[in-house]
Design a protein around this motif. Sequence first.
Motif, mmCIF file in Angstrom:
data_model
loop_
_atom_site.group_PDB
_atom_site.id
_atom_site.type_symbol
_atom_site.label_atom_id
_atom_site.label_comp_id
_atom_site.label_asym_id
_atom_site.label_seq_id
_atom_site.Cartn_x
_atom_site.Cartn_y
_atom_site.Cartn_z
ATOM 1 N N ILE A 97 -0.362 32.652 -12.990
ATOM 2 C CA ILE A 97 -1.501 32.505 -12.314
ATOM 3 C C ILE A 97 -1.912 33.686 -11.526
ATOM 4 N N HIS A 98 -1.080 34.549 -11.085
ATOM 5 C CA HIS A 98 -1.327 35.905 -10.239
ATOM 6 C C HIS A 98 -1.596 36.947 -11.102
ATOM 7 N N ALA A 99 -1.064 36.945 -12.288
ATOM 8 C CA ALA A 99 -1.151 38.415 -12.865
ATOM 9 C C ALA A 99 -2.432 39.022 -13.108
ATOM 10 N N LEU A 153 -1.882 44.934 -14.982
ATOM 11 C CA LEU A 153 -2.315 46.189 -14.201
ATOM 12 C C LEU A 153 -2.732 47.353 -14.976
ATOM 13 N N ALA A 154 -2.079 47.530 -16.255
ATOM 14 C CA ALA A 154 -2.311 48.658 -17.083
ATOM 15 C C ALA A 154 -3.758 48.374 -17.611
ATOM 16 N N TYR A 155 -3.931 46.962 -18.124
ATOM 17 C CA TYR A 155 -5.469 46.812 -18.557
ATOM 18 C C TYR A 155 -6.368 47.202 -17.514
ATOM 19 N N HIS A 156 -6.329 46.604 -16.361
ATOM 20 C CA HIS A 156 -7.341 47.031 -15.214
ATOM 21 C C HIS A 156 -7.626 48.153 -14.866
ATOM 22 N N LEU A 157 -6.356 49.129 -14.880
ATOM 23 C CA LEU A 157 -6.631 50.656 -14.391
ATOM 24 C C LEU A 157 -7.320 51.186 -15.587
ATOM 25 N N ALA A 158 -6.930 50.817 -16.838
ATOM 26 C CA ALA A 158 -7.599 51.489 -17.896
ATOM 27 C C ALA A 158 -8.966 51.064 -18.279
ATOM 28 N N SER A 163 -8.005 35.333 -11.841
ATOM 29 C CA SER A 163 -7.347 35.305 -12.957
ATOM 30 C C SER A 163 -7.862 34.238 -13.971
ATOM 31 N N ILE A 164 -8.319 33.066 -13.525
ATOM 32 C CA ILE A 164 -8.612 32.024 -14.370
ATOM 33 C C ILE A 164 -10.057 32.478 -14.974
ATOM 34 N N VAL A 185 2.719 55.507 -13.760
ATOM 35 C CA VAL A 185 3.489 54.802 -14.576
ATOM 36 C C VAL A 185 3.964 53.534 -13.937
ATOM 37 N N ILE A 186 3.585 52.667 -14.694
ATOM 38 C CA ILE A 186 3.930 51.400 -14.726
ATOM 39 C C ILE A 186 5.258 50.788 -15.066
ATOM 40 N N ILE A 187 6.265 50.410 -14.381
ATOM 41 C CA ILE A 187 7.520 49.932 -14.772
ATOM 42 C C ILE A 187 7.796 48.598 -14.902
ATOM 43 N N GLY A 188 7.720 48.149 -16.141
ATOM 44 C CA GLY A 188 7.959 46.745 -16.554
ATOM 45 C C GLY A 188 6.513 45.986 -17.154
ATOM 46 N N GLY A 189 7.084 45.468 -18.484
ATOM 47 C CA GLY A 189 6.064 44.878 -19.460
ATOM 48 C C GLY A 189 5.827 43.483 -19.432
ATOM 49 N N GLY A 190 5.882 42.877 -18.039
ATOM 50 C CA GLY A 190 5.501 41.411 -18.012
ATOM 51 C C GLY A 190 4.163 41.319 -17.903
ATOM 52 N N CYS A 191 3.516 40.025 -17.632
ATOM 53 C CA CYS A 191 2.209 39.890 -17.510
ATOM 54 C C CYS A 191 1.619 40.557 -16.613
#
Length: 833
Positions: A365-367, A27-32, A75-76, A16-22
């Motif tokens: 840039i870190h996301a 993280l949700a994108y990469h795990l999935a 990231s880039i 469970v990821i808490i927080g929907g900023g970038c």
Amino acid sequence: KETSSPSLGKDRADTVIIGGGCVGVSLAYHLAKAGLKDVVLLEKSELTAGSTWHAAGLTTYFHPGINLKKIHAYSIKLYEKLEEETGQPVGFHQPGSIRIASTPTRVDEFKYQMTRAGWHPTEQYLITPEKVQELFPLLNMDKVLAGLYNPGDGHIDPYSLTMALAAGARKYGAQLNYPVQVTNLNSRSDGTWEVETPLGIIQAKRIVNTAGFWARDIGKMIGLQHPLIPVHHQYVVTSTIPEVKALKTELPVIRDLEGSYYLRQERDGLLFGPYESEEKMKLQESWVTNGVPPGFGKELFESDLDRIMEHIEAAMEMVPVLRKADIINTIAGPITYSPDILPMVGPHQGVRNYWVAIGFGYGIIHAGGIGKYLSDWILEGEPPFDLIEVDPNRYGKWTTTEYTAAKARESYGFNNIVGYPKEERFAGRPTERTSGLYDLLKSKCSMGFHAGWEQPHWFYKPGDETGYKPSFRRTNWFDPVGREYKQVMEKVGVIDLSPFGKFKVKGTDSVKLLDHLFANVVPKVGSTNISHMLTPRGKVYAELTVSQVYPGEFMLVTGSGSELHDLRWIEEIVTRDGYKVEIENVTDEMGVLSVAGPYARQVLQKLTNEDLSDTSFKFLQCRHVKLSNIAVTAIRISYTGELGWELYHRKEDSVPLYNAIMEAGQKEGIDDFGTYALNALRLEKGFRAWGAEMNCDTNPLEAGLEYFVKLNKAADFTGKQALKQIKEKGLKRRLVYLTLETDNVDPEGNESVWHNGKARTIVIGNTTSGCFSYGAQQSLAFAYVPMELSKVGQKLEVELLGKNYPATIIQEPLVLTEPTRMRLQRKGESPKI
């Protein structure tokens, strides 16, 4: 615009990821995408609420550190192909960026940074004023001396980026649920979590806090005080500027470092964002004490142009067309700062299966890179590369709210300050974490900051230029450190090593646990050794000294910056495998003094009836003794490589113990020494340092640590199988020992190593640490180079401040250790000093 779906969808999840900023959405994108099923993200209002939506969206390959460059680069590269993958436009512009040098010191800094970029694959160039003007024709060139140019840099629309990552996350099976507020977190005895929301409870194998400026509130639910504070960051957008509109190509982003602002093109106008000084900048301290106001999501703060006036004036001088422009928008929004401006990323010590990715001053840039880095770590059980500098466990109980506020002010104000080697920043110091000797020594030396502690770097004598005088070249400490070096090599010196991390381990399974944790054998009772914890892939997670002080009772000692980093790893294995042991962290209760040099035994013998002779108290033995009636655990070991003991004692005994030793050593000419001299001494002896010669990027075989790795021991220690495979395949690179012919500059570590091959001179490796050798009167460094270039006598070059200096691989060590010299003397050989 997204339509929200306030539902939980399921009552169980892996993560469970808490927080929907970038960052959370990445993280949700990469795990999935990596195939993890049951990834659920919960966002209390809507995606990008908080700091993401109002960010200026800058993207840069540049970072002064080592591995954060990899985060930026990933990231880039991801943002370049995200639109194609998800079908969502991301508004990515890549006009490049230029950092501007308008002082000679700044030019030195750029040269210093270029040598650190040389062994990384990203494009970065030091360019002339003429080239700067060609790329950004609207600049006033009066003060421009040089530019640091990254062609792939630019900016991205944060909202569109997050929505594209969200589309990707859904495509691969992650659930993004909002508005769903997390109201409570309960850890269960099996290490799993209950995540409470108004819509019900989700059971999760792990939780990841990516809650931005709400991260503190989430931490408080489980008793953690994350050292974070929101900063008011302002940027200004102008109306159309005819000169900008007339340009055929988009202007590169510029960073005027003396003016302390960034400036980029925004449509046909300019966008400009300053970093005010620590006196002028504004913190939202009420959020720290009272929590974030309920309902705050996509709101902004009141703007305050007066606060940024001097930066506006500097920008108008550098980019004169700004003078005629109208400001059409001023954004003032919260950005979360940690004390040192770096994020906190990874699993948290003291709480099982609780991960964080918080405190992002530069979230856009870190996301991408952090999402990938964390996803790899979660799925594979170890980080893909070393990022100790963003470890959340670099902070501890000493990190008070006052400290966090003082440091955030300083970090924000120092955003564009010159980044010197051996940098010290003084806000918020000292913390409550001072050694017993701090008050006695503070006026006599230049102190350095180590994980909350103050520790002497070097000591003053009459006639010395005192204080912190940073430089890219040899500076005011160069001669005093030589004096301290000589003190230890010829007489006897004392150093305060209290910042070491210190753990006691005991219990029925203590021997079994340490045999599994460490690649070395478990030392016998009364003995000490140097041991390494390896990752499953065979990388060096940590280096500790291990002493068996009583049967089944051990003392483990690690470097100051590794205390909770190492403790977390040990605790995780204890819990996972059910070892019956007790672990006590005694770092703050225990002081450590080291006494080293040819007269060390003579001095200490005056204070005790115990026989300290070589036959009675051998190298790498430990025992409990009384010195001047003070109880100490004495270990015959010294990072100087000279005759010496480390003396572990109650913190309240530090002053009487130190005074007794100094008193006893008068005849022998005893004196203090600091960590700079210690570093020179250890490098001459060829001693490796964790975080430099070895870390999660290196294996112990390439680092030259075979002596400490017992592949033939019975226990199947972590990393053993991987190491056997590494050995079988053969090494690609190796740590070598170099002498350099330099002038007024010495290697520090992380410089590019060049080789003049048949075709051309190319970068083939990097230094890991270096210094001036006061014994050999020349510079010395460790470096990683390819196997074929690792032979003794090989000629290489090391780049320092824009110049390549000749270097030669020599046989290590430069100076033999005292135990080796004694052994050779007993054999009748004459050892080299």
